[in-house]
Design an enzyme around this catalytic site. Structure first.
Site, PDB file in Angstrom:
ATOM      1  N   CYS A 259      37.056  15.749  60.418  1.00 34.15           N
ATOM      2  CA  CYS A 259      37.375  16.242  59.402  1.00 34.15           C
ATOM      3  C   CYS A 259      36.722  16.749  58.561  1.00 34.15           C
ATOM      4  CB  CYS A 259      38.547  15.524  58.658  1.00 34.15           C
ATOM      5  SG  CYS A 259      38.002  14.238  57.422  1.00 34.15           S
ATOM      6  N   HIS A 260      37.081  17.241  57.173  1.00 32.32           N
ATOM      7  CA  HIS A 260      36.099  17.879  56.149  1.00 32.32           C
ATOM      8  C   HIS A 260      35.129  16.876  55.658  1.00 32.32           C
ATOM      9  CE1 HIS A 260      35.686  20.565  52.358  1.00 32.32           C
ATOM     10  NE2 HIS A 260      34.822  20.970  53.509  1.00 32.32           N
TER      11      HIS A 260
END
Length: 107
Positions: A65-66
């Site tokens: 994810c980020h």
């Protein structure tokens, strides 16, 4: 839950031997369009429960994810569903950009 750093993942992906992990990106499509790790597959976090049958529980899966929060949640969910080889990318694509590919666009 197992963890892998961006540097360790880059080394694994660059290794010539077979057995590279499946890269599962759980960000939203717009985030994925801005920047992604080459070879990753998009499956937004909210769709993972309905689409988990698309994943092989015997494969080693690195969840991305980020920053690492959403991917950690998805790792825990998949582990509860019987996936034993899930790994969280510590720091997510932000860490990848900082440690491996500084040309990667960020948001």
């Amino acid at each position: 839950m197992r963890q892998i750093t961006a540097t360790e993942l880059a080394e694994r992906l660059a290794a010539p031997e077979a057995g590279k992990p499946f890269l599962l990106d759980v960000r939203e499509p717009i985030e994925f369009e801005i920047c992604r790790i080459e070879g990753s597959t998009l499956m937004p976090m909210a769709s993972v429960p309905a689409r988990q049958t698309e994943l092989d529980p015997d494969d080693e899966i690195v969840v991305i994810c980020h920053h690492g929060g959403r991917s950690a949640q998805v790792c825990m969910f998949l582990e509860r569903q019987g996936f034993s080889k899930v790994i969280n990318l510590t720091g997510g694509v932000a860490a990848w950009a900082a440690q491996v590919d500084p040309t990667m666009p960020q948001y």
